[in-house]
Enzyme design. Structure first.
Site, PDB file in Angstrom:
ATOM      1  N   ASP A 163      20.067  31.817 -29.933  1.00 21.19           N
ATOM      2  CA  ASP A 163      20.260  30.551 -29.204  1.00 21.19           C
ATOM      3  C   ASP A 163      18.944  30.204 -28.729  1.00 21.19           C
ATOM      4  OD1 ASP A 163      21.401  28.198 -28.582  1.00 21.19           O
ATOM      5  OD2 ASP A 163      23.278  29.010 -27.966  1.00 21.19           O
ATOM      6  N   GLU A 196      18.060  26.678 -32.728  1.00 15.56           N
ATOM      7  CA  GLU A 196      16.918  25.753 -31.682  1.00 15.56           C
ATOM      8  C   GLU A 196      17.622  24.278 -31.907  1.00 15.56           C
ATOM      9  OE1 GLU A 196      15.546  23.971 -34.346  1.00 15.56           O
ATOM     10  OE2 GLU A 196      13.599  24.183 -33.533  1.00 15.56           O
ATOM     11  N   ASP A 218      24.595  20.365 -31.175  1.00 22.60           N
ATOM     12  CA  ASP A 218      26.060  21.004 -30.883  1.00 22.60           C
ATOM     13  C   ASP A 218      27.009  20.248 -31.701  1.00 22.60           C
ATOM     14  OD1 ASP A 218      25.237  23.358 -30.020  1.00 22.60           O
ATOM     15  OD2 ASP A 218      26.269  23.220 -28.160  1.00 22.60           O
TER      16      ASP A 218
HETATM   17  C1  GLA Z   1      24.552  26.727 -27.530  1.00 24.30           C
HETATM   18  C2  GLA Z   1      24.957  26.715 -28.955  1.00 24.30           C
HETATM   19  C3  GLA Z   1      26.476  26.841 -29.380  1.00 24.30           C
HETATM   20  C4  GLA Z   1      27.099  27.792 -28.627  1.00 24.30           C
HETATM   21  C5  GLA Z   1      26.640  27.769 -26.915  1.00 24.30           C
HETATM   22  C6  GLA Z   1      27.068  29.275 -26.507  1.00 24.30           C
HETATM   23  O1  GLA Z   1      25.281  25.307 -26.946  1.00 24.30           O
HETATM   24  O2  GLA Z   1      24.300  25.434 -29.419  1.00 24.30           O
HETATM   25  O3  GLA Z   1      26.508  26.901 -30.867  1.00 24.30           O
HETATM   26  O4  GLA Z   1      26.597  29.218 -29.299  1.00 24.30           O
HETATM   27  O5  GLA Z   1      25.346  27.603 -26.611  1.00 24.30           O
HETATM   28  O6  GLA Z   1      26.866  29.224 -24.933  1.00 24.30           O
END
Ligand code: GLA
Length: 436
Positions: A163, A196, A218
């Site tokens: 991440d 990223e 996300d």
């Molecule tokens: C970020 C990532 C997610 C998940 C969370 C975990 O937001 O993009 O896919 O892995 O962190 O904390």
């Protein structure tokens, strides 16, 4: 020159590759499950009551490995089991190595990895390039790349997702390149998934470094968000759309997550069945990894809220809607085709046509209607790159049945209605051709 000749050129053009480091399930988009919104305690109340979403422990993980099989994911072709931001202890051990949460994994991580392997699954773990992981309470890998890669290899991990939180002053490309080198220096083939969120166009440099990368931010189970991810992914130029060992990851599938999922960045799912079908159809045709995140254990309300997953009330199950969305082998075959990812071939403004060559005589087609009104669609078969005079037998992949035969255009006469937010996912098989 025959249509077949052009089709085989298309198939051959696909043979260029990304970085094959020997990690399993990397040639085609990985099919799997992630703990991210799938393992925490249930969110019992309104949004103000923050859920404990980043939970996992030895019992719940082993039960979920079993449930992976029992709910039908394995039989449908899914093979990868991923633990997201939930497993690491808040402190490194005395030698500076990451260790599994000591309370939740008293026997460490190795027996868990062995257990997943014994059930025919590959096993993935999460880490973060910065000082802390994204939930902010666990150590990130910054300053510890060699140790972390070594410990993942020692435990037998097959996939690492890295991440991008708490990375002030760091640059994605050199950072991920350095971790890729550390992973490969272990001599264990490990699939590297960079996360990223598409910020620095990872599709342009990712194929030299990793086997997949998040192409977008996300994904949460709201229609507006699913539409956003599809838009962002569509904008990636075709030469970077993906190839063997180099996949644009549109993030986890939120299919059917209503209140039973612990968390989705603070959002309770509100999508309809039609919208969830669009989610799966578009992830499939655009050749995204399909990583399901949904609880595989269904417990009584009290046990779910308490996170009491070992209680007798917990049964392996997903909902009938989730079965329909996730286990349709004809839909999955569009994602797993050994051909270039699907692409936008015609934009009609309110609705669009995406297509993916599936083989010498087959093309998968998605008629995608992101608009809020019903549209009436018809399209020339030449839009799919087919020559004049072509005929096709058209199959509805969601219904798994023959839809109609068509000549020159689809449909030959009239149009087909596509509901707001709906995607028709079809396969066109050439049945004859008239050379003119
Ligand atoms: C970020 C990532 C997610 C998940 C969370 C975990 O937001 O993009 O896919 O892995 O962190 O904390």
């Amino acid at each position: 020159m025959s249509w077949l000749f052009f089709a085989s050129l298309g198939l051959q053009g696909w043979l260029s590759r990304g970085y094959d480091n020997g990690a399993p399930h990397s040639r085609l988009p990985p099919l799997g499950w992630s703990s991210w919104v799938g393992l925490g305690r249930q969110w019992p109340g309104p949004e103000a009551q923050a859920p404990e979403f980043d939970f996992c422990d030895e019992a719940s993980v082993k039960l979920s490995v079993d449930a992976f099989h029992q709910v039908g994911l394995y039989d449908a072709g899914y093979r990868h089991f991923h633990l997201d931001d939930c497993w690491a202890d808040h402190e490194r051990n005395a030698s500076g190595f990451l260790q599994a949460d000591r309370q939740h994994f008293p026997n460490g991580m190795k027996p868990i990895v062995d257990y997943a392997h014994s059930k025919g699954l590959t096993f993935g773990l999460y880490t973060c390039a910065g000082t802390y992981t994204c939930v902010g309470r666990r150590p990130g890998s910054k300053g510890h790349f060699a140790e972390d890669a070594a410990v993942f290899a020692e435990w037998g991990v097959d996939v690492v997702k890295m991440d991008w939180c708490f990375t002030e002053g760091m640059e994605p490309e050199p950072t991920y390149t350095a971790f890729s080198k550390a992973l490969n220096a272990t001599n264990r083939p490990i699939h590297f998934n960079m996360c990223e969120w598409g910020k620095e166009k990872p599709w342009t440099w990712g194929p030299a470094v990793a086997q997949s990368w998040r192409a977008t931010g996300d994904h949460v189970p709201l229609w507006s968000d699913t539409k956003r991810v599809i838009e962002e992914r569509t904008k990636i130029p075709e030469e970077y759309a993906g190839r063997p060992f180099a996949w644009n990851d549109m993030d986890m599938l939120e299919t059917g997550n209503y209140r039973q999922a612990a968390h989705a960045n603070g959002k309770t799912g509100n999508m309809t069945k039609v919208e969830y079908r669009t989610e799966v159809s578009m992830w499939a045709i655009l050749a995204s990894p399909l990583i399901v995140t949904t609880p595989l254990l269904n417990c009584s309300k009290t046990d779910q809220i308490l996170g009491n997953f070992t209680s007798g009330s917990c049964r392996p199950s997903i909902t009938p809607l989730q079965k329909e969305l996730l286990l349709n082998k004809e839909v999955l075959s569009v994602n797993q085709a050994d051909t270039a990812p699907g692409r936008l071939v015609k934009d009609f403004g309110t609705w669009r046509v995406y297509s993916r060559l599936m083989g010498d005589i087959s093309t998968a087609v998605a008629f995608y209607n992101p608009s809020d009104t019903k549209v009436f669609a018809s399209v020339e078969l030449s839009t799919l790159g087919w020559p004049k005079g072509s005929s096709a037998s058209v199959r509805d992949l969601w219904a798994q049945k023959h839809l109609l035969n068509t000549f020159e255009r689809f449909p030959t006469v009239g149009s087909v209605g596509i509901e707001p937010h709906e995607t028709l996912l079809l396969r066109f098989d050439r049945v004859s051709e008239l050379v003119v």
